[in-house]
Scaffold this motif. Structure first.
Motif, PDB file in Angstrom:
ATOM      1  N   PRO A   1       0.831  -1.215   0.000  1.00 29.46           N
ATOM      2  CA  PRO A   1       0.000   0.000   0.000  1.00 29.46           C
ATOM      3  C   PRO A   1       0.859   1.255   0.000  1.00 29.46           C
ATOM      4  N   HIS A   2       0.353   2.282  -0.654  1.00 30.03           N
ATOM      5  CA  HIS A   2       1.110   3.525  -0.755  1.00 30.03           C
ATOM      6  C   HIS A   2       1.484   4.048   0.627  1.00 30.03           C
ATOM      7  N   GLY A   3       2.755   4.400   0.765  1.00 38.01           N
ATOM      8  CA  GLY A   3       3.234   4.965   2.012  1.00 38.01           C
ATOM      9  C   GLY A   3       3.693   3.949   3.029  1.00 38.01           C
ATOM     10  N   HIS A   4       3.579   2.668   2.716  1.00 31.53           N
ATOM     11  CA  HIS A   4       3.997   1.640   3.664  1.00 31.53           C
ATOM     12  C   HIS A   4       5.343   1.054   3.243  1.00 31.53           C
ATOM     13  N   GLU A   5       6.028   0.507   4.213  1.00 31.76           N
ATOM     14  CA  GLU A   5       7.368  -0.019   3.991  1.00 31.76           C
ATOM     15  C   GLU A   5       7.320  -1.278   3.140  1.00 31.76           C
ATOM     16  N   ASP A   6       8.127  -1.293   2.067  1.00 33.30           N
ATOM     17  CA  ASP A   6       8.299  -2.498   1.265  1.00 33.30           C
ATOM     18  C   ASP A   6       9.388  -3.335   1.928  1.00 33.30           C
ATOM     19  N   PRO A   7       9.059  -4.508   2.459  1.00 33.77           N
ATOM     20  CA  PRO A   7      10.059  -5.277   3.212  1.00 33.77           C
ATOM     21  C   PRO A   7      11.243  -5.728   2.370  1.00 33.77           C
ATOM     22  N   TRP A   8      11.112  -5.672   1.056  1.00 28.42           N
ATOM     23  CA  TRP A   8      12.244  -6.083   0.210  1.00 28.42           C
ATOM     24  C   TRP A   8      13.116  -4.902  -0.212  1.00 28.42           C
TER      25      TRP A   8
ATOM     26  N   SER B   1      17.141 -12.797   4.501  1.00 30.73           N
ATOM     27  CA  SER B   1      15.726 -13.022   4.233  1.00 30.73           C
ATOM     28  C   SER B   1      14.907 -11.889   4.836  1.00 30.73           C
ATOM     29  N   SER B   2      13.929 -11.426   4.073  1.00 27.14           N
ATOM     30  CA  SER B   2      13.053 -10.359   4.546  1.00 27.14           C
ATOM     31  C   SER B   2      12.030 -10.903   5.527  1.00 27.14           C
ATOM     32  N   SER B   3      11.594 -10.043   6.427  1.00 30.92           N
ATOM     33  CA  SER B   3      10.577 -10.440   7.399  1.00 30.92           C
ATOM     34  C   SER B   3       9.198 -10.554   6.785  1.00 30.92           C
ATOM     35  N   GLY B   4       9.047 -10.124   5.521  1.00 25.73           N
ATOM     36  CA  GLY B   4       7.759 -10.243   4.853  1.00 25.73           C
ATOM     37  C   GLY B   4       6.905  -9.006   5.027  1.00 25.73           C
ATOM     38  N   PRO B   5       5.666  -9.037   4.525  1.00 29.52           N
ATOM     39  CA  PRO B   5       4.792  -7.865   4.562  1.00 29.52           C
ATOM     40  C   PRO B   5       4.647  -7.305   5.977  1.00 29.52           C
ATOM     41  N   THR B   6       4.555  -5.984   6.060  1.00 36.90           N
ATOM     42  CA  THR B   6       4.439  -5.314   7.343  1.00 36.90           C
ATOM     43  C   THR B   6       3.475  -4.152   7.213  1.00 36.90           C
ATOM     44  N   GLU B   7       2.904  -3.731   8.325  1.00 37.11           N
ATOM     45  CA  GLU B   7       1.992  -2.589   8.329  1.00 37.11           C
ATOM     46  C   GLU B   7       2.734  -1.277   8.578  1.00 37.11           C
ATOM     47  N   ALA B   8       4.040  -1.336   8.762  1.00 30.69           N
ATOM     48  CA  ALA B   8       4.803  -0.142   9.117  1.00 30.69           C
ATOM     49  C   ALA B   8       4.816   0.873   7.976  1.00 30.69           C
ATOM     50  N   LEU B   9       4.774   2.143   8.347  1.00 34.16           N
ATOM     51  CA  LEU B   9       4.883   3.202   7.352  1.00 34.16           C
ATOM     52  C   LEU B   9       6.321   3.327   6.876  1.00 34.16           C
ATOM     53  N   ASP B  10       6.471   3.652   5.610  1.00 33.58           N
ATOM     54  CA  ASP B  10       7.783   3.999   5.073  1.00 33.58           C
ATOM     55  C   ASP B  10       7.960   5.502   5.278  1.00 33.58           C
TER      56      ASP B  10
ATOM     57  N   GLY C   1      -0.678   7.320  10.912  1.00 30.23           N
ATOM     58  CA  GLY C   1       0.397   8.056  10.268  1.00 30.23           C
ATOM     59  C   GLY C   1       1.454   8.513  11.246  1.00 30.23           C
ATOM     60  N   VAL C   2       1.608   9.827  11.384  1.00 35.55           N
ATOM     61  CA  VAL C   2       2.637  10.369  12.264  1.00 35.55           C
ATOM     62  C   VAL C   2       2.475   9.840  13.684  1.00 35.55           C
ATOM     63  N   GLU C   3       1.231   9.756  14.146  1.00 33.95           N
ATOM     64  CA  GLU C   3       1.006   9.298  15.521  1.00 33.95           C
ATOM     65  C   GLU C   3       1.458   7.859  15.726  1.00 33.95           C
ATOM     66  N   GLY C   4       1.552   7.093  14.640  1.00 36.42           N
ATOM     67  CA  GLY C   4       1.957   5.704  14.766  1.00 36.42           C
ATOM     68  C   GLY C   4       3.457   5.487  14.708  1.00 36.42           C
ATOM     69  N   LEU C   5       4.236   6.560  14.514  1.00 37.01           N
ATOM     70  CA  LEU C   5       5.689   6.428  14.412  1.00 37.01           C
ATOM     71  C   LEU C   5       6.298   6.329  15.799  1.00 37.01           C
ATOM     72  N   VAL C   6       7.030   5.257  16.040  1.00 31.82           N
ATOM     73  CA  VAL C   6       7.688   5.068  17.330  1.00 31.82           C
ATOM     74  C   VAL C   6       8.906   5.964  17.453  1.00 31.82           C
ATOM     75  N   ASP C   7       9.615   6.147  16.352  1.00 31.47           N
ATOM     76  CA  ASP C   7      10.839   6.933  16.352  1.00 31.47           C
ATOM     77  C   ASP C   7      10.492   8.422  16.455  1.00 31.47           C
TER      78      ASP C   7
END
Length: 670
Positions: A307-314, A351-360, A390-396
């Motif tokens: 999905p747009h804006g999400h991290e591509d694990p590869w 090896s990649s961890s696979g699909p994730t919900e994290a934002l890129d 979005g921003v509120e979900g960023l841990v960093d």
């Protein structure tokens, strides 16, 4: 996923000059040591917290990382021993290292500097957020902050503790982006791209050396330590290299990758440069060459869409190599770690961890920053950052701050109105107070159009009357009052009578014993803000604005807004009325009741458009009257330890009016 890969994105990599030891750090704070020639994991540790590892440098068998505070890690046998250099929260700035120097220097959250053995080295004051660090050839520490300033500091000797000395600072009208700051050419040059521009400085003096504008927007940078060579990776996947002394482009490879280049690694003893991209591939290039020497494509050719804006694990996120180009270490968004040899021969494929919900977040922030070159991508990124995840979900926290900063900038400077409004909505979801300030700046810069749409978005009221909007002002907070003020102003001249009536309904002078004095002052401020955004059509309100301006019982910010509104009206008639009153007071006898202070009126005049001043017949005589009254007066003020004579404040303001006229090469009508 193989257990020896990271479980989340790799954020920092390091490799020893001989290629015998490698290290990686991840977003969750994990640290791992690798054996590049053997293609295996040495040891791993969970870190001191969940803060990302932002920077890493190897010295012998020790690693210094920054992120959640600076830490030193030492490989002993098959295990890692780590200890914090400081317990203060980290600033996530990269560690410093320089070839040939026996001492590496790390920086922690309270801006103390530490040598590799953990001994305190000194500190300096820094206001704001420190974004990047570099080390010059003679050991100057180059800093870059969130306000766009680049500076150099000379460190004290290692055998004593003392504060560093600032050697130079550099800042242009448009800030440089220190996230991409590097030193090259034996540390003599600093390269700092942002908004598609690269500035090159002499690292020892801060003097500009060259500047150039790449074809696209840089997203990665590498610099040769001993030559004036800079390599840039672009968001469109292209690769360019430049002469840092002249600013001339030396070569370009279009579409080196199908996605944004996330990392570059230069092998300075060769002519090789490695590029790593979010398309999941790495490539090795010869400078000035045409095609790649080799490619490494560990990602599957066909993989699920992200999905747009999400991290591509590869995606590949970090890369480094040895000076001779014999070993390469690459990290990815899925935690994968690749160890390669020579022409990208894999010694270990992670090896990649696979699909994730994290934002890129990195890409989203870069898209927002790149609004000048791709407005559509900026708008899409702003919408994603403004969602609940979005921003509120960023841990960093560093990424959160950068995201808010990027949205704040977009609200004010984006050329297209719908993009500004999209960014304002996103910013209001995460930082309402910041959004309030930026909305004011947006309306001041671009006018109030769009205020009604934004107000409807947040209130659901689609067609409020002018009377209803004015009546709502006293009960609103700062955010909605800004939008309501703009919604009124975008209706233009038609609302001026209603705004004027509402302003005149307050007592003059103001009454501070009513129990709602501050609420009244806030409402007056909002009414006058709307009139300022209406502009010249608000001219009928001028007499009332002058009453507000000179009411000493009114709150200072309210009086200040009256001044700004008079300037915004900006007509010759307005300047003429003010100048005539200034002249009358300046020419009155000292004992006359008409001879009272006119400084605040003169301050209004000093900020009015030069064209209006030139077309106002009373301006010239008013300036003459001021100089006649104060021409032989002077006051002593201390400057640089010496007493010097300065003209009165009224004369200095009069000179500002004259300077404004001179800047347009016009003379006031006399």
């Amino acid at each position: 996923m193989r257990s020896d890969d990271h479980g989340d994105p790799v954020t920092a990599v390091a490799i020893s000059p001989d290629g015998r030891l490698g290290a990686t750090g991840s977003r969750s704070g994990e640290v791992r040591f690798w054996d590049p020639p053997g293609g295996r994991l040495h040891a791993s540790v969970g870190g001191f917290g969940d803060e990302p590892v932002a920077g890493a440098v190897l010295a012998g068998t020790s690693l210094i990382t920054t992120g959640g505070g600076a830490a030193r890690w030492t490989l002993r046998g098959d295990g890692l021993e780590g200890r914090r250099i400081s317990h203060e929260p980290g600033s996530r700035s990269p560690v410093l290292g320089h070839g040939g120097r026996s001492v590496m220097v790390a920086q922690d959250g309270d801006l103390r500097w530490w040598s590799l053995d953990g001994s305190q080295h000194g500190r300096f004051q820094w206001f704001g957020r420190l974004d990047a660090l570099a080390l010059s050839g003679t050991g100057l520490i180059i800093t870059g902050g969130d306000d766009g300033e680049v500076g150099a500091w000379r460190m004290p000797p290692l055998d004593r503790w003392s504060d560093p000395e600032q050697v130079w600072t550099f800042r242009e009208r448009e800030p440089s982006g220190q996230r991409l700051m590097r030193c090259c050419d034996r540390g003599r040059l600093v390269v700092s791209p942002r908004h598609g521009r690269v500035a090159v400085l002499d690292a020892e003096t801060g003097a500009p050396v060259a500047s150039f504008v790449p074809d696209g927007r840089p997203t990665a940078i590498a610099a040769h330590p001993d030559a004036p060579l800079v390599v840039l990776g672009d968001r469109d996947g292209s690769l360019t290299w430049w002469d840092a002394c002249t600013g001339h482009r030396l070569g370009r490879i279009a579409r080196a990758h199908t996605g944004r280049i996330r990392a570059l690694a230069l092998a300075p003893r060769t002519d090789l440069v490695l590029s790593a991209s979010e398309d999941g591939t790495a490539a090795l290039w010869r400078l000035h060459g045409r095609g790649p020497v080799a490619r490494f494509a560990p990602a599957p050719r066909y993989r699920p869409a992200v999905p747009h804006g999400h991290e591509d694990p590869w995606a590949l996120t970090a890369a480094t190599g040895t000076p001779d180009g014999r070993h390469w270490l690459i990290g990815g968004a899925g935690g994968q770690v690749h160890l390669l040899e020579g022409a990208l021969v894999p010694l270990r494929t992670g090896s990649s961890s696979g699909p994730t919900e994290a934002l890129d977040a990195e890409t989203l922030i870069d898209d927002v920053r790149g609004h000048r070159s791709d407005a559509r991508a900026a708008a899409r990124a702003a919408r994603v950052l403004g969602t609940p995840g979005g921003v509120e979900g960023l841990v960093d926290q560093s990424l959160r701050t950068r995201a808010v900063d990027a949205l704040s900038e977009l609200v004010v400077v984006a050329e297209e109105r719908h993009i500004r409004e999209t960014a304002a909505i996103a910013l209001a979801e995460v930082e309402r107070d910041t959004a309030t300030m930026r909305l004011s700046q947006m309306f001041n810069r671009h006018g109030p159009e769009g205020g009604g749409r934004l107000l409807a978005h947040f209130t659901g009221e689609t067609a409020p009357t002018t009377e209803a909007l004015i009546a709502s002002l006293p009960a609103l907070g700062n955010f909605l009052s800004r939008l309501t003020t703009a919604a009124l102003a975008e209706r233009g001249a038609a609302v001026v009578p209603a705004l004027h009536d509402a302003l005149r309904a307050f007592p003059f002078p103001a009454q501070d014993d009513t129990g709602h004095w501050f609420r009244d002052e806030s409402t007056k401020y909002d009414l006058m803000s709307a009139l300022a955004w209406v502009g010249p059509a608000a001219a009928p309100v001028t007499p009332t604005l002058l009453d507000v301006l000179e009411d000493e019982e009114i709150y200072r910010d309210t009086r200040h807004q009256a001044k700004l509104t008079l300037r915004a009206i900006g007509l010759p008639e307005t300047a003429d009325v003010i100048a005539a009153e200034i002249r009358r007071r300046a020419e009155a006898d000292p004992g006359d009741e008409d001879a009272w202070d006119y400084t605040i009126l003169l301050d209004v005049l000093a900020g009015m458009p030069a064209e209006a001043l030139a077309a106002a017949p009373e301006v010239g005589p008013a300036l003459t009257a001021i100089r006649r009254e104060h021409g032989d007066q002077a006051g002593d003020q201390e400057e640089d330890g010496e007493a010097r004579a300065f003209p009165p404040y009224e004369v200095r303001l009069a000179e500002l009016v004259s300077d404004s006229l001179a800047s347009r090469h016009v003379d006031p009508i006399r």
